[in-house]
Design a protein around this motif. Structure first.
Motif, PDB file in Angstrom:
ATOM      1  N   ASN A  25       0.853  -1.189   0.000  1.00 37.33           N
ATOM      2  CA  ASN A  25       0.000   0.000   0.000  1.00 37.33           C
ATOM      3  C   ASN A  25       0.892   1.244   0.000  1.00 37.33           C
ATOM      4  N   PRO A  26       0.827   2.088  -1.049  1.00 40.20           N
ATOM      5  CA  PRO A  26       1.717   3.255  -1.101  1.00 40.20           C
ATOM      6  C   PRO A  26       1.428   4.292  -0.025  1.00 40.20           C
ATOM      7  N   SER A  27       0.220   4.286   0.514  1.00 34.34           N
ATOM      8  CA  SER A  27      -0.139   5.277   1.537  1.00 34.34           C
ATOM      9  C   SER A  27       0.056   4.776   2.952  1.00 34.34           C
ATOM     10  N   ASN A  28       0.507   3.529   3.095  1.00 35.96           N
ATOM     11  CA  ASN A  28       0.694   2.965   4.434  1.00 35.96           C
ATOM     12  C   ASN A  28       1.904   2.048   4.408  1.00 35.96           C
ATOM     13  N   GLU A  29       3.018   2.518   4.938  1.00 34.18           N
ATOM     14  CA  GLU A  29       4.231   1.713   4.939  1.00 34.18           C
ATOM     15  C   GLU A  29       4.022   0.459   5.782  1.00 34.18           C
ATOM     16  N   GLY A  30       4.293  -0.674   5.183  1.00 31.49           N
ATOM     17  CA  GLY A  30       4.089  -1.943   5.858  1.00 31.49           C
ATOM     18  C   GLY A  30       2.720  -2.540   5.603  1.00 31.49           C
ATOM     19  N   GLY A  31       1.802  -1.794   4.985  1.00 34.66           N
ATOM     20  CA  GLY A  31       0.468  -2.297   4.684  1.00 34.66           C
ATOM     21  C   GLY A  31       0.399  -2.920   3.305  1.00 34.66           C
ATOM     22  N   THR A  32      -0.752  -3.464   2.973  1.00 32.63           N
ATOM     23  CA  THR A  32      -0.963  -4.098   1.678  1.00 32.63           C
ATOM     24  C   THR A  32      -2.163  -3.460   0.994  1.00 32.63           C
ATOM     25  N   MET A  33      -2.319  -3.764  -0.290  1.00 30.64           N
ATOM     26  CA  MET A  33      -3.434  -3.195  -1.038  1.00 30.64           C
ATOM     27  C   MET A  33      -4.776  -3.770  -0.611  1.00 30.64           C
ATOM     28  N   ILE A  34      -4.790  -4.926   0.038  1.00 28.82           N
ATOM     29  CA  ILE A  34      -6.066  -5.460   0.506  1.00 28.82           C
ATOM     30  C   ILE A  34      -6.580  -4.714   1.726  1.00 28.82           C
ATOM     31  N   ASP A  35      -5.727  -3.900   2.359  1.00 30.46           N
ATOM     32  CA  ASP A  35      -6.146  -3.070   3.494  1.00 30.46           C
ATOM     33  C   ASP A  35      -6.584  -1.677   3.048  1.00 30.46           C
ATOM     34  N   ARG A  36      -6.452  -1.401   1.772  1.00 27.44           N
ATOM     35  CA  ARG A  36      -6.746  -0.055   1.266  1.00 27.44           C
ATOM     36  C   ARG A  36      -8.250   0.198   1.278  1.00 27.44           C
ATOM     37  N   PRO A  37      -8.700   1.376   1.742  1.00 28.47           N
ATOM     38  CA  PRO A  37     -10.146   1.658   1.791  1.00 28.47           C
ATOM     39  C   PRO A  37     -10.774   1.618   0.411  1.00 28.47           C
ATOM     40  N   ASN A  38     -12.011   1.137   0.352  1.00 31.49           N
ATOM     41  CA  ASN A  38     -12.774   1.114  -0.887  1.00 31.49           C
ATOM     42  C   ASN A  38     -13.503   2.449  -1.027  1.00 31.49           C
ATOM     43  N   PRO A  39     -13.175   3.251  -2.045  1.00 35.81           N
ATOM     44  CA  PRO A  39     -13.797   4.570  -2.168  1.00 35.81           C
ATOM     45  C   PRO A  39     -15.292   4.502  -2.445  1.00 35.81           C
ATOM     46  N   HIS A  40     -15.796   3.381  -2.962  1.00 37.43           N
ATOM     47  CA  HIS A  40     -17.210   3.280  -3.309  1.00 37.43           C
ATOM     48  C   HIS A  40     -18.079   2.954  -2.103  1.00 37.43           C
ATOM     49  N   SER A  41     -17.529   2.206  -1.141  1.00 37.58           N
ATOM     50  CA  SER A  41     -18.328   1.821   0.024  1.00 37.58           C
ATOM     51  C   SER A  41     -17.953   2.588   1.283  1.00 37.58           C
ATOM     52  N   GLY A  42     -16.793   3.240   1.259  1.00 45.36           N
ATOM     53  CA  GLY A  42     -16.348   3.992   2.416  1.00 45.36           C
ATOM     54  C   GLY A  42     -15.753   3.133   3.495  1.00 45.36           C
ATOM     55  N   GLY A  43     -15.589   1.835   3.242  1.00 48.11           N
ATOM     56  CA  GLY A  43     -15.050   0.929   4.248  1.00 48.11           C
ATOM     57  C   GLY A  43     -13.787   0.271   3.779  1.00 48.11           C
ATOM     58  N   ILE A  44     -13.410  -0.773   4.473  1.00 51.56           N
ATOM     59  CA  ILE A  44     -12.221  -1.529   4.123  1.00 51.56           C
ATOM     60  C   ILE A  44     -12.596  -2.570   3.086  1.00 51.56           C
ATOM     61  N   ARG A  45     -11.821  -2.705   2.036  1.00 50.35           N
ATOM     62  CA  ARG A  45     -12.159  -3.624   0.964  1.00 50.35           C
ATOM     63  C   ARG A  45     -11.355  -4.910   1.055  1.00 50.35           C
ATOM     64  N   LYS A  46     -11.166  -5.420   2.252  1.00 48.61           N
ATOM     65  CA  LYS A  46     -10.457  -6.683   2.370  1.00 48.61           C
ATOM     66  C   LYS A  46     -11.189  -7.747   1.575  1.00 48.61           C
ATOM     67  N   ASN A  47     -10.386  -8.482   0.786  1.00 46.30           N
ATOM     68  CA  ASN A  47     -10.892  -9.578  -0.030  1.00 46.30           C
ATOM     69  C   ASN A  47     -11.800  -9.103  -1.165  1.00 46.30           C
ATOM     70  N   GLU A  48     -11.781  -7.796  -1.501  1.00 43.81           N
ATOM     71  CA  GLU A  48     -12.482  -7.311  -2.675  1.00 43.81           C
ATOM     72  C   GLU A  48     -11.429  -6.919  -3.687  1.00 43.81           C
ATOM     73  N   PHE A  49     -11.454  -7.543  -4.856  1.00 46.19           N
ATOM     74  CA  PHE A  49     -10.419  -7.335  -5.850  1.00 46.19           C
ATOM     75  C   PHE A  49     -11.054  -7.059  -7.204  1.00 46.19           C
ATOM     76  N   ARG A  50     -10.281  -6.377  -8.023  1.00 45.01           N
ATOM     77  CA  ARG A  50     -10.710  -6.145  -9.400  1.00 45.01           C
ATOM     78  C   ARG A  50     -10.689  -7.457 -10.156  1.00 45.01           C
ATOM     79  N   GLU A  51     -11.694  -7.660 -10.958  1.00 46.50           N
ATOM     80  CA  GLU A  51     -11.766  -8.862 -11.780  1.00 46.50           C
ATOM     81  C   GLU A  51     -11.887  -8.415 -13.234  1.00 46.50           C
ATOM     82  N   GLU A  52     -10.809  -8.610 -13.990  1.00 46.17           N
ATOM     83  CA  GLU A  52     -10.793  -8.182 -15.383  1.00 46.17           C
ATOM     84  C   GLU A  52     -11.787  -9.007 -16.188  1.00 46.17           C
ATOM     85  N   THR A  53     -12.648  -8.343 -16.918  1.00 48.29           N
ATOM     86  CA  THR A  53     -13.604  -9.026 -17.781  1.00 48.29           C
ATOM     87  C   THR A  53     -13.588  -8.415 -19.169  1.00 48.29           C
TER      88      THR A  53
END
Length: 297
Positions: free
Chosen positions: A269-297
């Motif tokens: 996570n570029p905004s949190n040293e030591g964090g990961t992208m799965i901890d990054r807040p989801n801008p659409h829901s306002g919460g934590i998007r753990k286990n929510e990932f982009r799925e290319e279609t």
């Protein structure tokens, strides 16, 4: 003749004293060199559980030389296969208790398992390497071979994720399918590829850069089978309950891979040293998007 007293030395007291001095000198020498068994165990544990900083993807793609986690996203509850919902799992080094406390040096091959911890530590982070050792910082492309090397656990060497065809003497212990393991030798058994998730679009995406933090299929080049976590096979290891990792392609009625074969290459996570992208807040829901990932279609 003097009577016996408690202070009188009996038996081979001189030899016993010399042996005790030799044992003490040997102990001091091993302690100074870090060769004591407890020192080796503590060092191994420190390496396996050491906090690791994941690479940050500036362009959204995965690159050679990146330090990442391989995550199998949480599955949908299924009465047929699973008694309940299981959390996301990460690929990790698996050492059983006998290996951890063996006085002999650890010998390859080593085990691999899937663990519920999504915090990047030495045992569940890997470095993506090119087959020829070059191309550092170049993006990985769909259909391109790469190697997965360990980042922690064994300070004296790097181990590589590998697999081979199932045989009468080589198979996964629980499912009896194709085994996945770690080896200290680079060969055709250690080559992998990223495959686009949607089978209908794979030809179109062949050669395109692999996006980070998105679902995809990881395929073993030599056997053409996909990395998978069945989740209904698990064992108790030194670190607790862990799930078996195998190479097997699970296809549904539409000839598409099931979620057992889904993998996400997780970056930092570029905004949190030591964090990961799965901890990054989801801008659409306002919460934590753990286990929510982009799925290319």
């Amino acid at each position: 003749m003097a009577a016996y007293r408690p202070g009188v030395l009996m038996g081979n007291w001189k030899e016993d004293a010399c042996l005790e001095e030799d044992r003490l000198r040997d102990f001091m020498r091993k302690r100074e060199r870090g060769e004591l068994f407890i020192q080796k165990i503590n060092k191994l544990q420190d390496n396996l559980l050491k906090k690791i900083q994941l690479s940050v993807s500036k362009d959204g793609f995965v690159h050679f030389g990146d330090t990442v986690m391989f995550l199998n996203p949480d599955n949908k509850p299924s009465v047929e296969n699973y008694p309940g919902k299981c959390r996301s799992l990460t690929l990790a080094i698996n050492l059983d208790e006998m290996s951890m406390y063996s006085a002999e040096p650890l010998q390859a091959p080593y085990g691999v398992s899937a663990v519920e911890s999504v915090d990047p530590v030495g045992r569940n982070t890997f470095c993506i390497l090119s087959v020829d050792g070059g191309a550092v910082d170049e993006p990985i492309r769909f259909g391109q071979n790469f190697v997965l090397g360990t980042t922690g656990g064994f300070s004296d060497r790097m181990l590589y994720l590998a697999s081979d065809h199932k045989s009468f003497i080589r198979f996964a212990k629980k499912s009896y399918l194709q085994q996945v393991f770690l080896t200290d030798e680079l060969s055709y058994l250690t080559c992998w590829q990223a495959t686009f998730l949607d089978p209908q679009l794979r030809l179109e995406y062949e050669g395109f850069p692999v996006p980070a933090n998105s679902k995809m299929i990881i395929t073993h080049c030599h056997t053409n089978r996909s990395l998978a976590v069945p989740r209904n096979f698990w064992t108790r290891s030194y670190f607790g309950k862990e799930y078996e990792v195998i190479c097997h392609t699970y296809l549904n009625s539409h000839k598409a891979e099931e979620d057992k074969n889904y993998w996400v290459i997780v970056t930092g996570n570029p905004s949190n040293e030591g964090g990961t992208m799965i901890d990054r807040p989801n801008p659409h829901s306002g919460g934590i998007r753990k286990n929510e990932f982009r799925e290319e279609t």
